[in-house]
Write a protein that holds these residues in place. Structure first.
Motif, PDB file in Angstrom:
ATOM      1  N   HIS A 105       0.854  -1.192   0.000  1.00  0.00           N
ATOM      2  CA  HIS A 105       0.000   0.000   0.000  1.00  0.00           C
ATOM      3  C   HIS A 105       0.882   1.232   0.000  1.00  0.00           C
ATOM      4  O   HIS A 105       1.872   1.301   0.737  1.00  0.00           O
ATOM      5  CB  HIS A 105      -0.922   0.023   1.230  1.00  0.00           C
ATOM      6  N   PRO A 106       0.542   2.228  -0.825  1.00  0.00           N
ATOM      7  CA  PRO A 106       1.353   3.445  -0.849  1.00  0.00           C
ATOM      8  C   PRO A 106       1.321   4.148   0.507  1.00  0.00           C
ATOM      9  O   PRO A 106       0.323   4.140   1.198  1.00  0.00           O
ATOM     10  CB  PRO A 106       0.659   4.304  -1.919  1.00  0.00           C
ATOM     11  N   ARG A 107       2.452   4.741   0.891  1.00  0.00           N
ATOM     12  CA  ARG A 107       2.479   5.495   2.128  1.00  0.00           C
ATOM     13  C   ARG A 107       1.632   6.747   1.986  1.00  0.00           C
ATOM     14  O   ARG A 107       1.646   7.421   0.959  1.00  0.00           O
ATOM     15  CB  ARG A 107       3.920   5.886   2.454  1.00  0.00           C
ATOM     16  N   PRO A 108       0.863   7.127   3.006  1.00  0.00           N
ATOM     17  CA  PRO A 108      -0.046   8.264   2.884  1.00  0.00           C
ATOM     18  C   PRO A 108       0.641   9.615   2.847  1.00  0.00           C
ATOM     19  O   PRO A 108       0.039  10.603   2.460  1.00  0.00           O
ATOM     20  CB  PRO A 108      -0.924   8.137   4.140  1.00  0.00           C
TER      21      PRO A 108
ATOM     22  N   GLU B 100       8.053   2.850 -17.712  1.00  0.00           N
ATOM     23  CA  GLU B 100       7.654   1.493 -17.350  1.00  0.00           C
ATOM     24  C   GLU B 100       8.036   1.164 -15.910  1.00  0.00           C
ATOM     25  O   GLU B 100       7.263   0.500 -15.195  1.00  0.00           O
ATOM     26  CB  GLU B 100       8.296   0.486 -18.309  1.00  0.00           C
ATOM     27  N   ALA B 101       9.195   1.608 -15.457  1.00  0.00           N
ATOM     28  CA  ALA B 101       9.588   1.370 -14.064  1.00  0.00           C
ATOM     29  C   ALA B 101       8.606   2.021 -13.110  1.00  0.00           C
ATOM     30  O   ALA B 101       8.233   1.434 -12.083  1.00  0.00           O
ATOM     31  CB  ALA B 101      11.003   1.897 -13.820  1.00  0.00           C
ATOM     32  N   ALA B 102       8.144   3.242 -13.440  1.00  0.00           N
ATOM     33  CA  ALA B 102       7.178   3.929 -12.584  1.00  0.00           C
ATOM     34  C   ALA B 102       5.817   3.253 -12.622  1.00  0.00           C
ATOM     35  O   ALA B 102       5.139   3.125 -11.592  1.00  0.00           O
ATOM     36  CB  ALA B 102       7.061   5.390 -13.010  1.00  0.00           C
ATOM     37  N   VAL B 103       5.387   2.810 -13.796  1.00  0.00           N
ATOM     38  CA  VAL B 103       4.106   2.107 -13.920  1.00  0.00           C
ATOM     39  C   VAL B 103       4.124   0.829 -13.094  1.00  0.00           C
ATOM     40  O   VAL B 103       3.177   0.522 -12.354  1.00  0.00           O
ATOM     41  CB  VAL B 103       3.789   1.807 -15.397  1.00  0.00           C
ATOM     42  N   GLN B 104       5.195   0.081 -13.203  1.00  0.00           N
ATOM     43  CA  GLN B 104       5.278  -1.174 -12.460  1.00  0.00           C
ATOM     44  C   GLN B 104       5.340  -0.924 -10.957  1.00  0.00           C
ATOM     45  O   GLN B 104       4.761  -1.699 -10.177  1.00  0.00           O
ATOM     46  CB  GLN B 104       6.491  -1.979 -12.928  1.00  0.00           C
ATOM     47  N   TRP B 105       6.012   0.139 -10.534  1.00  0.00           N
ATOM     48  CA  TRP B 105       6.008   0.464  -9.115  1.00  0.00           C
ATOM     49  C   TRP B 105       4.583   0.729  -8.638  1.00  0.00           C
ATOM     50  O   TRP B 105       4.165   0.232  -7.578  1.00  0.00           O
ATOM     51  CB  TRP B 105       6.888   1.680  -8.823  1.00  0.00           C
TER      52      TRP B 105
ATOM     53  N   ARG C 119       1.750  -0.331  -9.889  1.00  0.00           N
ATOM     54  CA  ARG C 119       0.992  -1.584  -9.859  1.00  0.00           C
ATOM     55  C   ARG C 119       1.333  -2.380  -8.600  1.00  0.00           C
ATOM     56  O   ARG C 119       0.449  -2.862  -7.887  1.00  0.00           O
ATOM     57  CB  ARG C 119       1.323  -2.423 -11.089  1.00  0.00           C
ATOM     58  N   GLN C 120       2.610  -2.515  -8.323  1.00  0.00           N
ATOM     59  CA  GLN C 120       3.032  -3.311  -7.181  1.00  0.00           C
ATOM     60  C   GLN C 120       2.709  -2.636  -5.858  1.00  0.00           C
ATOM     61  O   GLN C 120       2.595  -3.302  -4.821  1.00  0.00           O
ATOM     62  CB  GLN C 120       4.518  -3.610  -7.288  1.00  0.00           C
ATOM     63  N   ALA C 121       2.547  -1.311  -5.891  1.00  0.00           N
ATOM     64  CA  ALA C 121       2.183  -0.579  -4.687  1.00  0.00           C
ATOM     65  C   ALA C 121       0.700  -0.715  -4.352  1.00  0.00           C
ATOM     66  O   ALA C 121       0.269  -0.258  -3.299  1.00  0.00           O
ATOM     67  CB  ALA C 121       2.545   0.896  -4.841  1.00  0.00           C
ATOM     68  N   GLY C 122      -0.074  -1.325  -5.225  1.00  0.00           N
ATOM     69  CA  GLY C 122      -1.465  -1.592  -4.917  1.00  0.00           C
ATOM     70  C   GLY C 122      -2.488  -0.769  -5.673  1.00  0.00           C
ATOM     71  O   GLY C 122      -3.694  -0.888  -5.407  1.00  0.00           O
ATOM     72  N   TYR C 123      -2.065   0.067  -6.613  1.00  0.00           N
ATOM     73  CA  TYR C 123      -3.037   0.850  -7.376  1.00  0.00           C
ATOM     74  C   TYR C 123      -3.802  -0.028  -8.349  1.00  0.00           C
ATOM     75  O   TYR C 123      -3.216  -0.862  -9.061  1.00  0.00           O
ATOM     76  CB  TYR C 123      -2.339   1.979  -8.129  1.00  0.00           C
TER      77      TYR C 123
ATOM     78  N   GLU D 203      -7.366   3.781  -5.955  1.00  0.00           N
ATOM     79  CA  GLU D 203      -8.086   3.426  -7.178  1.00  0.00           C
ATOM     80  C   GLU D 203      -7.285   3.762  -8.426  1.00  0.00           C
ATOM     81  O   GLU D 203      -7.304   3.018  -9.402  1.00  0.00           O
ATOM     82  CB  GLU D 203      -9.442   4.147  -7.224  1.00  0.00           C
ATOM     83  N   LEU D 204      -6.573   4.887  -8.408  1.00  0.00           N
ATOM     84  CA  LEU D 204      -5.920   5.380  -9.622  1.00  0.00           C
ATOM     85  C   LEU D 204      -4.600   6.049  -9.292  1.00  0.00           C
ATOM     86  O   LEU D 204      -4.521   6.857  -8.360  1.00  0.00           O
ATOM     87  CB  LEU D 204      -6.845   6.387 -10.336  1.00  0.00           C
ATOM     88  N   ALA D 205      -3.576   5.730 -10.073  1.00  0.00           N
ATOM     89  CA  ALA D 205      -2.300   6.449 -10.050  1.00  0.00           C
ATOM     90  C   ALA D 205      -2.035   7.011 -11.441  1.00  0.00           C
ATOM     91  O   ALA D 205      -2.338   6.376 -12.451  1.00  0.00           O
ATOM     92  CB  ALA D 205      -1.147   5.532  -9.645  1.00  0.00           C
TER      93      ALA D 205
END
Length: 268
Positions: free
Chosen positions: A7-10, A95-100, A102-106, A38-40
């Motif tokens: 989960h992303p840090r708030p 792509e590195a940012a997109v994958q981050w 996704r993996q962060a839970g977005y 929901e969205l990044a």
């Protein structure tokens, strides 16, 4: 790429990402004002900018009302490693940012790019095909365009022996000069207009000003005409170029389009 969090840090944080071709990229994640996952939106800046530029910060402030935002310094810019290839290898940075994200839970990830960043997000989406919406603002549709005074000046500067050193000294931008040399076609990559059709059926928004001093409207029409559905083209009256000139009302409309395109209800 850095270790993913569930989960992303708030509170938002700076981070380092590692691209698939081995470049260290500076990035920042800032959650939505509602802390929603929901969205990044991954934001790619224009040439000589960086993720912390004032103009990019204005974009982030608008987007965060609806989405988490990941900004990055494209390679060769700011605190990132490597050298700018002016739209080629930068697809790995996005792509590195997109994958981050996704993996962060977005649940959904969109990309938004300005000028150079617009060309990059188009090429990224047409190559990797792993985003939920794409918005390209003031993007060139083709390489080595020299039809306006600013683009002629840029090409002359990059062809000047001291040009790359001046860019690094005054703008903090390091250029992989060979990618700008028309004598070396082996370094060329597919143009945005050549790959934009592969984005469909992911929604695409093309935004361009009728007063753009760098790239005239035919660049936007090239992209929109070559794209598959769904695609929208917004021609903005009196709008000049990229994030520097983007008025708050336009940024708000773009943010709303992204939310609607990915199916996240607008809340403000």
């Amino acid at each position: 790429m850095e270790t993913a969090r569930q989960h992303p840090r708030p509170d938002g944080h700076a981070m380092r990402l590692r691209t698939s071709d081995g470049v260290d990229i500076a990035a920042t994640h800032e959650p939505a004002s509602s802390w929603s996952t929901e969205l990044a939106v991954v934001v790619a800046h224009g040439f000589t900018h960086r993720g912390t530029s004032d103009a990019v910060r204005r974009v982030v402030d608008v987007l965060r009302r609806r989405a988490g935002v990941v900004t990055l310094d494209l390679r060769g810019h700011g605190e990132s490693g490597g050298a700018s290839t002016i739209g080629d290898l930068e697809v790995h940075d996005v792509e590195a940012a997109v994958q981050w994200a996704r993996q962060a839970g977005y649940a959904r990830v969109a990309t938004l790019g300005f000028s150079l960043g617009g060309a990059v997000v188009v090429r990224h989406a047409g190559t990797f095909r792993d985003v939920d919406a794409v918005a390209a603002v003031s993007a060139p549709s083709r390489w080595y365009y020299r039809g306006t005074k600013p683009t002629k000046r840029l090409h002359r500067a990059l062809g000047w022996p001291l040009g790359p050193a001046v860019l690094e000294r005054f703008y903090g931008t390091r250029v992989a000069r060979r990618h700008w040399d028309v004598r070396h076609p082996e370094t060329w990559c597919p143009e945005p207009r050549a790959v934009v059709g592969a984005i469909a059926p992911v929604p695409l928004l093309v935004v361009h000003g009728d007063s753009d001093p760098y790239f005239p409207l035919d660049h936007a029409h090239d992209l929109a005409d070559a794209a598959g559905e769904p695609v929208e083209l917004w021609v903005e009256q009196g709008y000049a170029h990229a994030e520097n000139a983007a008025p708050p009302q336009l940024l708000e409309r773009i943010s709303g389009w992204i939310s609607t395109a990915v199916g996240v209800p607008c809340q403000g």
